[in-house]
Design an enzyme around this catalytic site. Structure first.
Site, PDB file in Angstrom:
ATOM      1  N   ARG A  32      50.283  41.883  30.242  1.00 13.14           N
ATOM      2  CA  ARG A  32      48.901  42.326  30.452  1.00 13.14           C
ATOM      3  C   ARG A  32      48.618  43.709  29.877  1.00 13.14           C
ATOM      4  O   ARG A  32      47.481  44.011  29.530  1.00 13.14           O
ATOM      5  CB  ARG A  32      48.587  42.354  31.947  1.00 13.14           C
ATOM      6  CG  ARG A  32      48.763  41.022  32.647  1.00 13.14           C
ATOM      7  CD  ARG A  32      47.474  40.240  32.635  1.00 13.14           C
ATOM      8  NE  ARG A  32      47.571  39.067  33.467  1.00 13.14           N
ATOM      9  CZ  ARG A  32      47.180  39.017  34.742  1.00 13.14           C
ATOM     10  NH1 ARG A  32      46.676  40.082  35.314  1.00 13.14           N
ATOM     11  NH2 ARG A  32      47.293  37.905  35.430  1.00 13.14           N
ATOM     12  N   ASP A 136      32.881  42.019  42.456  1.00 11.34           N
ATOM     13  CA  ASP A 136      34.285  42.003  42.027  1.00 11.34           C
ATOM     14  C   ASP A 136      34.679  43.421  41.637  1.00 11.34           C
ATOM     15  O   ASP A 136      33.822  44.240  41.274  1.00 11.34           O
ATOM     16  CB  ASP A 136      34.477  41.053  40.835  1.00 11.34           C
ATOM     17  CG  ASP A 136      35.927  40.630  40.657  1.00 11.34           C
ATOM     18  OD1 ASP A 136      36.276  39.512  41.070  1.00 11.34           O
ATOM     19  OD2 ASP A 136      36.731  41.432  40.125  1.00 11.34           O
TER      20      ASP A 136
HETATM   21  C1  SAM Z   1      41.580  34.501  41.344  1.00  9.24           C
HETATM   22  S1  SAM Z   1      40.020  35.329  41.283  1.00  9.24           S
HETATM   23  C2  SAM Z   1      39.113  34.390  42.479  1.00  9.24           C
HETATM   24  C3  SAM Z   1      37.710  34.088  42.012  1.00  9.24           C
HETATM   25  C4  SAM Z   1      36.903  33.198  42.939  1.00  9.24           C
HETATM   26  N1  SAM Z   1      36.752  33.775  44.254  1.00  9.24           N
HETATM   27  C5  SAM Z   1      37.544  31.839  43.041  1.00  9.24           C
HETATM   28  O1  SAM Z   1      38.126  31.499  44.084  1.00  9.24           O
HETATM   29  O2  SAM Z   1      37.480  31.079  42.070  1.00  9.24           O
HETATM   30  C6  SAM Z   1      40.409  36.832  42.158  1.00  9.24           C
HETATM   31  C7  SAM Z   1      39.408  37.953  41.874  1.00  9.24           C
HETATM   32  O3  SAM Z   1      39.629  38.979  42.841  1.00  9.24           O
HETATM   33  C8  SAM Z   1      39.303  40.208  42.217  1.00  9.24           C
HETATM   34  N2  SAM Z   1      39.893  41.306  43.002  1.00  9.24           N
HETATM   35  C9  SAM Z   1      41.185  41.637  43.165  1.00  9.24           C
HETATM   36  N3  SAM Z   1      41.307  42.702  43.969  1.00  9.24           N
HETATM   37  C10 SAM Z   1      40.052  43.042  44.343  1.00  9.24           C
HETATM   38  C11 SAM Z   1      39.516  44.063  45.172  1.00  9.24           C
HETATM   39  N4  SAM Z   1      40.283  44.955  45.789  1.00  9.24           N
HETATM   40  N5  SAM Z   1      38.176  44.108  45.318  1.00  9.24           N
HETATM   41  C12 SAM Z   1      37.360  43.238  44.710  1.00  9.24           C
HETATM   42  N6  SAM Z   1      37.810  42.243  43.913  1.00  9.24           N
HETATM   43  C13 SAM Z   1      39.144  42.149  43.731  1.00  9.24           C
HETATM   44  C14 SAM Z   1      39.863  40.070  40.810  1.00  9.24           C
HETATM   45  O4  SAM Z   1      39.265  40.970  39.910  1.00  9.24           O
HETATM   46  C15 SAM Z   1      39.564  38.595  40.516  1.00  9.24           C
HETATM   47  O5  SAM Z   1      38.391  38.450  39.757  1.00  9.24           O
END
Ligand code: SAM
Length: 271
Positions: A32, A136
């Site tokens: 990454r 996000d």
């Molecule tokens: C795997 S995706 C899930 C997307 C959607 N909720 C789904 O289930 O399809 C996880 C997301 O969490 C976000 N994320 C991780 N840590 C976070 C934080 N502390 N605050 C907000 N978003 C966060 C990442 O940027 C990513 O876009």
């Protein structure tokens, strides 16, 4: 990279996002972060770790953290929460004052598929007086969610053809959500670890497939914060591999409904 460099990048990412990087994730740092090293002319990951120790490296720290998020998402992911929402909303509305604007939060919304799936469910139910709030940590995914344009590959993952025809328009080989759906959603950068109290009450919260990256104390903290923002008859949807068990007593599983949680009434004066 050396163990000290790994530990210091992992600590920075954990403090900024809650994401836990265990030593077996070193390969992930390499894949990454290599493009970032090249773009910034930084020799290697150990040098990056050194640079990040400088408190003025705020923008670099942010870029590194965002690069280590996993943004996998798809329309109507896991199906069941959206079927549940379809059944839930008609029951929620009569319990609200006339003209109530239904508020749904897609916390950790990634590129927006979850928020737009919610918008499609509501539009199909004829509910237009709604605000879907997608948030996000990652600036890049929030910008993509705002744009509301998806590739052929993305729409093929989970979006039923009739929904695609109804709610998307083809544009230069990609698919744009129709304005009426786009208008139902609002997207902002927001860290799940921040204070959400000024956001007000939500009728429904989706917080799926993000707690899996956190340690138990962080999961508990986020779940308590979500419980505090939920209407007493609202629900929280978690991902299939996530639970509230052992993490908070403010939410309880809705019997017979996988991944659906409801607030537990707090005694007056309880913390
Ligand atoms: C795997 S995706 C899930 C997307 C959607 N909720 C789904 O289930 O399809 C996880 C997301 O969490 C976000 N994320 C991780 N840590 C976070 C934080 N502390 N605050 C907000 N978003 C966060 C990442 O940027 C990513 O876009």
């Amino acid at each position: 990279m050396n163990a000290e460099g790994f530990a210091s990048i992992a600590a920075l990412v954990k403090a900024r996002s809650g994401i836990v990087l265990t030593p077996d994730k070193e390969y992930m740092l390499e894949t990454r972060l290599t493009p970032l090293l090249k773009a910034q002319g930084i020799q290697d990951l150990d040098m990056l770790a050194m640079r990040l120790r400088d408190p003025r490296a705020e923008s670099l720290a942010r870029t590194v953290t965002e690069a280590l998020t996993t943004n996998e998402s798809s329309f109507f992911r896991d199906g069941k929460p959206f079927d549940h929402l379809k059944r839930l909303v008609p029951g929620l509305l009569p319990a609200r004052p006339a003209g109530h604007r239904l508020r749904i939060w897609s916390a950790a919304c990634s590129t927006g598929q979850e928020a737009y799936s919610v918008a499609m469910v509501l539009a199909d139910l004829g509910v237009r007086n709604a605000e879907i709030y997608g948030t996000d940590l990652s600036r890049e995914v929030v910008e993509r969610a705002r744009e509301g344009v998806f590739t052929q590959f993305e729409v093929q993952r989970g979006l039923p053809v009739q929904m695609m025809v109804k709610y998307f328009r083809q544009e230069s080989g990609r698919w744009r959500v129709v304005p009426e759906l786009r208008a139902m959603a609002r997207f902002e950068e927001r860290n799940l670890l921040s204070d959400h109290r000024m956001l007000g009450r939500f009728d429904v919260i989706f917080c799926r497939n993000v707690l899996i990256y956190f340690d138990p104390p962080t999961k508990g903290r986020v779940l308590n914060a979500m419980a505090a923002q939920l209407a007493p008859d609202g629900v929280l949807y978690l991902g299939g591999a996530e639970t509230v068990l052992g993490l908070t007593d403010r939410l309880a599983a809705v019997p017979g409904e996988r991944g659906v949680y409801a607030p537990v009434a707090q005694r007056a004066g309880a913390a």
